[in-house]
Design a protein around this motif. Structure first.
Motif, short mmCIF file in Angstrom:
data_model
loop_
_atom_site.label_atom_id
_atom_site.label_comp_id
_atom_site.label_asym_id
_atom_site.label_seq_id
_atom_site.Cartn_x
_atom_site.Cartn_y
_atom_site.Cartn_z
N LEU A 1 0.84 -1.19 0.00
CA LEU A 1 0.00 0.00 0.00
C LEU A 1 0.88 1.25 0.00
O LEU A 1 1.97 1.24 0.57
CB LEU A 1 -0.91 0.01 1.23
N PRO A 2 0.41 2.35 -0.58
CA PRO A 2 1.24 3.55 -0.67
C PRO A 2 1.12 4.48 0.53
O PRO A 2 1.76 5.53 0.55
CB PRO A 2 0.69 4.24 -1.93
N GLY A 3 0.32 4.13 1.53
CA GLY A 3 0.09 5.01 2.66
C GLY A 3 1.32 5.22 3.52
O GLY A 3 2.32 4.50 3.43
N ASP A 4 1.23 6.21 4.41
CA ASP A 4 2.37 6.54 5.28
C ASP A 4 2.72 5.38 6.20
O ASP A 4 3.90 5.00 6.31
CB ASP A 4 2.04 7.77 6.13
N ARG A 5 1.71 4.83 6.89
CA ARG A 5 1.99 3.78 7.88
C ARG A 5 2.62 2.54 7.27
O ARG A 5 3.65 2.06 7.76
CB ARG A 5 0.71 3.42 8.64
N PRO A 6 2.05 1.96 6.21
CA PRO A 6 2.69 0.75 5.66
C PRO A 6 4.10 1.01 5.15
O PRO A 6 4.98 0.15 5.28
CB PRO A 6 1.74 0.30 4.55
N THR A 7 4.32 2.20 4.57
CA THR A 7 5.67 2.52 4.09
C THR A 7 6.65 2.64 5.26
O THR A 7 7.78 2.13 5.20
CB THR A 7 5.64 3.82 3.27
N LEU A 8 6.22 3.29 6.32
CA LEU A 8 7.08 3.41 7.50
C LEU A 8 7.31 2.06 8.15
O LEU A 8 8.44 1.78 8.62
CB LEU A 8 6.45 4.38 8.50
N TYR A 9 6.30 1.21 8.20
CA TYR A 9 6.49 -0.15 8.74
C TYR A 9 7.57 -0.88 7.94
O TYR A 9 8.44 -1.56 8.50
CB TYR A 9 5.19 -0.95 8.68
N ALA B 1 11.04 -2.24 9.46
CA ALA B 1 11.16 -3.69 9.62
C ALA B 1 12.24 -4.31 8.76
O ALA B 1 12.85 -5.32 9.15
CB ALA B 1 9.81 -4.35 9.31
N GLY B 2 12.49 -3.75 7.58
CA GLY B 2 13.33 -4.45 6.62
C GLY B 2 14.73 -3.87 6.49
O GLY B 2 14.90 -2.65 6.43
N ARG B 3 15.71 -4.76 6.40
CA ARG B 3 17.04 -4.29 6.04
C ARG B 3 17.06 -3.83 4.58
O ARG B 3 17.82 -2.94 4.21
CB ARG B 3 18.06 -5.40 6.30
N TRP B 4 16.19 -4.46 3.77
CA TRP B 4 15.92 -3.98 2.41
C TRP B 4 14.42 -3.82 2.29
O TRP B 4 13.65 -4.62 2.83
CB TRP B 4 16.45 -4.95 1.36
N ARG B 5 14.01 -2.77 1.57
CA ARG B 5 12.59 -2.46 1.49
C ARG B 5 12.18 -2.16 0.05
O ARG B 5 12.95 -1.57 -0.72
CB ARG B 5 12.26 -1.22 2.32
N ALA B 6 10.96 -2.56 -0.26
CA ALA B 6 10.34 -2.18 -1.53
C ALA B 6 8.86 -1.98 -1.28
O ALA B 6 8.30 -2.50 -0.31
CB ALA B 6 10.57 -3.25 -2.60
N GLY B 7 8.23 -1.21 -2.15
CA GLY B 7 6.81 -0.96 -1.93
C GLY B 7 6.19 -0.21 -3.08
O GLY B 7 6.84 0.12 -4.08
N LEU B 8 4.90 0.06 -2.92
CA LEU B 8 4.13 0.84 -3.88
C LEU B 8 3.98 2.26 -3.33
O LEU B 8 3.69 2.44 -2.15
CB LEU B 8 2.74 0.20 -4.08
N LEU B 9 4.16 3.24 -4.20
CA LEU B 9 4.05 4.63 -3.80
C LEU B 9 3.28 5.43 -4.85
O LEU B 9 3.36 5.12 -6.04
CB LEU B 9 5.44 5.27 -3.63
N ASN C 1 4.14 15.55 -3.64
CA ASN C 1 4.02 15.70 -2.18
C ASN C 1 4.28 14.40 -1.42
O ASN C 1 4.30 14.41 -0.20
CB ASN C 1 2.64 16.26 -1.82
N GLU C 2 4.50 13.31 -2.15
CA GLU C 2 4.85 12.06 -1.48
C GLU C 2 6.28 11.64 -1.76
O GLU C 2 6.68 10.51 -1.47
CB GLU C 2 3.87 10.95 -1.89
N ASN C 3 7.06 12.55 -2.32
CA ASN C 3 8.46 12.25 -2.62
C ASN C 3 9.27 11.87 -1.38
O ASN C 3 10.26 11.15 -1.48
CB ASN C 3 9.13 13.45 -3.30
#
Length: 383
Positions: free
Chosen positions: A112-120, A124-132, A137-139
């Motif tokens: 999810l692109p929201g603030d909370r899932p991205t911050l989680y 949590a991860g030593r490496w991270r990937a996600g949807l944004l 304004n979300e840079n």
């Protein structure tokens, strides 16, 4: 010639790419998938989970979801552990939860692109990937992730959107939506319907979480009578919310004799097992409709204002590189007929005609039982 700022940015990106290439040479020992939304969202993240386990069978895969949605993956064989967090946690509770996440996983993925899932994912991860969201304004979120894909909330089905994260990891896509239950839940469902003998079972799920997705009660009654006249035993599925129990109980009184009222009597997994026994399932835009579609049950899905390109049920064995549904009209894909309400405004992508979740949608309320019956006959091969 590069200026200092451009050179620094290029160096930073090159360093990320280099380190990620080193990371991906070995399979991660642990992965966290973050799907902090509703039950249907969690269910539609299971193809990503399956993709990871098919590519990396020895990797320990955990999922982080909101409390109340864990039933969608409680028995999922791809998931080692389900972590839950309240949708609105208290400050101290949230800080304690976050502290337990810190760099706990080799890889964390936010669906999810929201603030909370991205911050989680960042925590949590030593490496991270996600949807944004690819907006200015979300840079600020982009440096929190090593890789990201632009989130499309309009033209890409949720399953395919999640699977772009598999693409970022360089692993093959698997489009299997996984709906499961325990042996005990299978026995629960068997006890409830064990007395119906050889009659074919029809499961109707009349109550969505929100009014704007709701059909009218007399339509369900007419469908139930039509099915019973053709030899079906009708079962009404539903959760344990007081409003849902009252609605289904009132509906049950007008249904054919012998209708099984399963509302509030089964866990989500046991309800999924009940649906797996059905010869036909009819339901609105709700998690149980996604489950029926995933299980390969002939399914009629009643859709109104919702964008079915994004949120239509994913038919069993559907190809992973194409959306199942167009934006307009009644359609069939595999074991699913998506029956769309009528009107020049359909689909408006809004929450009811009064623009809030407790309002109703005229396009659904005016949907005729005759159209639902025709869709039933079509998906069952009789029309």
């Amino acid at each position: 010639m590069l200026n200092a700022g451009t050179a620094g940015c290029s160096y930073h990106l090159s360093l990320i790419t280099y380190h990620l290439s080193l990371f991906m040479r070995t399979r991660p020992r642990s992965v966290l998938i973050i799907a902090t939304r509703r039950i249907g969202d969690v269910l539609l993240a299971t193809p990503l989970m399956r993709s990871i386990k098919r590519a990396w069978p020895d990797t320990a895969l955990d999922a982080l979801v909101f409390e109340g949605s864990q039933g969608a993956i409680a028995e999922n064989p791809d998931v080692r552990r389900v972590l839950t967090v309240p949708e609105r946690p208290g400050l101290l509770q949230h800080l304690a939860f976050i502290s337990g996440l810190l760099r706990r996983y080799d890889l964390a993925l936010s669906t999810l692109p929201g603030d909370r899932p991205t911050l989680y994912a960042f925590l949590a991860g030593r490496w991270r990937a996600g949807l944004l969201n690819a907006t200015r304004n979300e840079n600020w979120k982009r440096p929190l992730l090593h890789r990201w894909a632009p989130f499309d909330d309009l033209n890409t089905h949720t399953v395919r959107m999640h699977l772009t994260l598999a693409d970022l990891l360089g692993i093959p896509r698997d489009g299997t939506v996984v709906a499961t239950w325990s042996a005990g839940e299978e026995r629960e469902a068997a006890r409830l319907v064990g007395h119906i003998g050889s009659q074919p079972l029809a499961v109707l799920h009349p109550y969505p979480k929100f009014n704007y997705k709701m059909w009218r009660a007399e339509g369900w009654t007419e469908i139930g009578q039509w099915l019973a006249a053709r030899g079906f035993r009708v079962a009404l599925s539903g959760g344990g919310d007081p409003g849902e129990l009252a609605y289904v109980d009132n509906l049950n009184r007008a249904m054919p004799s012998g209708t099984v009222n399963a509302a509030g009597q089964l866990t989500l997994g046991a309800s999924a097992n009940l649906v797996s026994r059905a010869r036909i399932y009819v339901g609105p835009d709700t998690a149980m409709t996604h489950i029926a579609a995933a299980l390969g049950v002939p399914t009629v899905a009643l859709y109104g204002p919702t964008n079915c390109v994004k949120w239509g049920p994913w038919p069993q064995s559907h190809a992973v590189n194409a959306n199942p549904w167009g934006r307009l009209g009644t359609q069939r894909q595999g074991n699913v007929v998506l029956l769309q309400g009528v009107g020049a405004c359909v689909p408006c992508h809004l929450e009811g005609c009064d623009r809030h979740v407790e309002s109703y949608s005229d396009c659904l309320r005016q949907l005729s039982p005759a159209r639902v019956i025709a869709a039933i006959e079509w998906v069952m091969g009789n029309g």
